[in-house]
Design a protein around this motif. Structure first.
Motif, PDB file in Angstrom:
ATOM      1  N   UNK A  37       0.805  -1.221   0.000  1.00 39.62           N
ATOM      2  CA  UNK A  37       0.000   0.000   0.000  1.00 39.62           C
ATOM      3  C   UNK A  37       0.831   1.261   0.000  1.00 39.62           C
ATOM      4  N   UNK A  38       2.103   1.161   0.401  1.00 40.68           N
ATOM      5  CA  UNK A  38       2.977   2.333   0.383  1.00 40.68           C
ATOM      6  C   UNK A  38       3.397   2.709  -1.024  1.00 40.68           C
ATOM      7  N   UNK A  39       3.115   1.841  -2.002  1.00 37.78           N
ATOM      8  CA  UNK A  39       3.416   2.130  -3.398  1.00 37.78           C
ATOM      9  C   UNK A  39       4.891   2.337  -3.644  1.00 37.78           C
ATOM     10  N   UNK A  40       5.219   3.451  -4.333  1.00 38.31           N
ATOM     11  CA  UNK A  40       6.607   3.712  -4.698  1.00 38.31           C
ATOM     12  C   UNK A  40       7.355   4.500  -3.635  1.00 38.31           C
ATOM     13  N   UNK A  41       6.748   4.704  -2.470  1.00 36.50           N
ATOM     14  CA  UNK A  41       7.337   5.562  -1.440  1.00 36.50           C
ATOM     15  C   UNK A  41       8.673   5.000  -0.951  1.00 36.50           C
ATOM     16  N   UNK A  42       9.639   5.874  -0.781  1.00 45.45           N
ATOM     17  CA  UNK A  42      10.934   5.523  -0.205  1.00 45.45           C
ATOM     18  C   UNK A  42      11.161   6.393   1.021  1.00 45.45           C
ATOM     19  N   UNK A  43      12.108   6.013   1.854  1.00 45.20           N
ATOM     20  CA  UNK A  43      12.306   6.739   3.104  1.00 45.20           C
ATOM     21  C   UNK A  43      12.879   8.126   2.859  1.00 45.20           C
ATOM     22  N   UNK A  44      12.477   9.073   3.721  1.00 49.37           N
ATOM     23  CA  UNK A  44      12.941  10.449   3.579  1.00 49.37           C
ATOM     24  C   UNK A  44      14.427  10.574   3.894  1.00 49.37           C
ATOM     25  N   UNK A  45      14.972   9.644   4.655  1.00 47.85           N
ATOM     26  CA  UNK A  45      16.387   9.729   5.014  1.00 47.85           C
ATOM     27  C   UNK A  45      17.295   9.547   3.803  1.00 47.85           C
ATOM     28  N   UNK A  46      16.765   8.969   2.710  1.00 49.38           N
ATOM     29  CA  UNK A  46      17.571   8.832   1.495  1.00 49.38           C
ATOM     30  C   UNK A  46      17.906  10.204   0.941  1.00 49.38           C
TER      31      UNK A  46
END
Length: 604
Positions: A345-354
């Motif tokens: 469900x998070x889809x293409x989301x990646x962590x903000x720390x990147x």
């Protein structure tokens, strides 16, 4: 080697009962393993009493002193002697040991602490006077009236003074303090509406941990509490988990795969609000992240499994850190499917720390001095061009591979924007309304191909190949567990049948694995089934093959892509679950906001 003389008849020892002091010390060894165990028992008693403020103070890692003060309902003066006796409790009546709604229920904590240390309990119920009772080595003293605020203060001094041999097995003061801190943190996660504090009084008193009581609905309160304990980065890079199955309810927060850790220290599991270290649930957590993390990375998650008390047995061990589900397969399946659904469900989301790490790489070192801009330098003549500079490789793709900035700007409103260029024949540079996106084309396409292959395999099933000579594998007692899952294994292309007592015969293996060691594969599956009740060994091997196929079938580094291809890749990433990370958990793209880019150039 000493050999006993068979002619000598040894008189067996006479059976005699142990005295109460020895019994209490033996029982205390199961409940109080170390200072952290004592802190856990006392905090749980406070929570069972309805406390909303719990202050813990320790000295010398808990060896010299442990004090837990709460504002709970308190203990009446006439009940204090009974509170220090074994198997005396106000939490259950003993008629139903499966219908347990409290942390404690065995009635052993205070008696065990009194048996191995110097204990004092000061308590004042609402509307009553305060009273205190003290005990040393299991021998309680008289109840005395004292001054005290509403609630209870339990103070334990000289832990294990009655069993000094136990002190030799404790860790260093620093190690014991870390264990105490971990206990307080875990219980604070379970009760976000209570205030917790932990102080170290070894030398000068100092507060080492504190969280305020949260307010609002349960989900917001939990998120705020976890942000306070695990840090804002965890809360910002975690997704909510909420799933139900056959009377079990799973909630909590699970971090994105790109926010993985190098160890499993950021994994916290709770059953009916009780912190547990359960092998079944830990394995399920790992399985939920199975195809989005490499083997050397560990997921971070805080998960709560809630159910009717009769569905789980918490009376497995005196420390109550282990539980046993009535239907372990259902519990494990709920965790695995709930995590996978949430991650998808998070889809293409990646962590903000990147993005933060990328910006840090651009920033000058902190000791580089004040920033100097070109306008601050004295005017100087431009250097003459060198002949070899014209031969330097241009890092961008040729003009034919770049997107035109004019025309339809609708793609700028898409999450991954519109492709503008290809850098070093691998990285796609895309523009959004408020920033830039840098995509690793190979890693992103690898994830897309992998997800397509998995979907195709789930639709058509896993083809099997018959062994020229069926292989007989002796599994002993594990054969029954393996054959009980024969139907599920057949769906994955592994065909096994019984072959006498304790043995199976392997007739077919998954074709995608090619020539494999059927005996070793079956033994691995059988071991996992015996250990956890479920096995992911076969699926993991199939997924690994699919991952390798996806890697070889994806866009190769060095290939120049047309604008249409780059934009098509971006749109497919937006529509594909888990596309924010490759098959090994590495990020597939980095997003830089315009205000961050402007700050790099001193515009903000």
């Amino acid at each position: 080697m000493h050999v006993a003389d068979p002619k000598i008849r040894i008189e067996p020892g006479r059976i005699r009962p142990l005295d109460d002091a020895a019994i209490n010390r033996i029982a205390a060894g199961e409940v109080v393993e170390r200072p952290a165990s004592a802190v856990k028992e006392l905090i749980e008693n406070a929570l069972d009493a309805g406390a909303r403020r719990i202050d813990v103070t320790v000295a010398d890692g808990g060896r010299r002193m442990i004090r837990v003060a709460d504002d709970g309902s308190g203990i009446a003066a006439e009940d204090l002697p009974l509170a220090l006796s074994r198997h005396a409790t106000s939490k259950i009546d003993g008629s139903d040991l499966l219908n347990i709604h409290t942390f404690g229920f065995r009635g052993e904590a205070l008696a065990s602490l009194a048996a191995v240390g110097r204990l004092s309990v000061t308590s004042r119920p609402e509307g009553c006077d305060a009273a205190r009772i003290e005990a040393q080595g299991g021998a309680p003293g008289p109840v005395r009236p004292v001054a005290g605020r509403p609630g209870t203060v339990v103070e334990l001094r000289d832990l294990f003074y009655a069993t000094p041999a136990r002190l030799k097995f404790l860790r260093t003061e620093r190690g014991e303090m870390q264990a105490v801190t971990d206990v307080v943190r875990r219980l604070a996660m379970a009760e976000p509406y209570a205030r917790f504090s932990l102080s170290d009084a070894t030398d000068a008193p100092r507060e080492v941990f504190a969280v305020a009581a949260e307010t609002g609905d349960p989900r917001d309160a939990l998120t705020a509490r976890l942000a306070a304990i695990l840090g804002p980065d965890f809360a910002a890079n975690a997704i909510a988990v909420d799933a139900e199955r056959e009377g079990l309810h799973l909630t909590g927060l699970a971090a994105l795969p790109t926010w993985s850790r190098g160890s499993a220290v950021h994994q916290y599991l709770f059953v009916n609000g009780r912190p547990v270290r359960d092998k079944l649930l830990t394995g399920a957590l790992r399985a939920g992240y199975m195809d989005v993390l490499s083997r050397d990375r560990h997921p971070a998650a805080v998960l709560f499994v809630d159910c009717e008390p009769a569905m789980v047995d918490v009376n497995v061990h005196p420390a109550k850190s282990e539980v046993r589900f009535r239907d372990p397969a259902t519990a494990r399946g709920l965790v695995v499917s709930g995590l996978r659904r949430a991650l998808a469900g998070a889809g293409h989301r990646a962590s903000s720390t990147v993005a933060e790490a990328t910006l840090d790489a651009f920033r000058a070192p902190s000791d580089a001095g004040p920033r100097v801009y070109q306008m601050d330098f004295a005017s100087r003549p431009a250097p003459l061009p060198r002949t070899h500079m014209a031969e330097a490789p241009v890092p961008f793709a040729p003009a034919s591979a770049r997107a035109e900035t004019s025309g339809d700007d609708a793609p700028l409103d898409q999450p991954l924007g519109a492709a503008r260029a290809q850098v070093h024949e691998n990285f796609i540079l895309a523009q959004t309304r408020d920033g830039l996106i840098l995509v690793d084309a190979h890693a992103a396409h690898e994830r897309l191909v992998y997800e397509r292959l998995k979907a195709q395999m789930e639709g058509t099933g896993v083809a099997s190949q018959a062994l020229l000579v069926p292989e007989i594998v002796d599994l002993g007692a594990a054969a029954g567990a393996l054959l009980a899952h024969a139907e599920d294994l057949a769906k994955l292309g592994l065909i096994v049948e019984p072959f006498g007592p304790g043995a199976v015969v392997v007739r077919e293996t998954p074709a995608i694995l090619g020539a494999c060691d059927a005996a070793a594969l079956v033994r691995d599956i059988a071991d996992e089934l015996q250990d956890l009740g479920q096995s992911t060994a076969l699926k993991a091997r199939i997924d690994a093959v699919l991952s390798r196929v996806a890697c070889h079938g994806s866009v190769r580094t060095g290939r120049r892509m047309r604008v249409e291809e780059m934009n098509a890749l971006l749109r497919e990433m937006e529509a594909t679950p888990l596309s924010g990370q490759c098959n090994h958990g590495r990020p597939t793209y980095v997003e830089l906001k315009l205000h961050d880019i402007e700050r790099l150039f001193g515009r903000r």
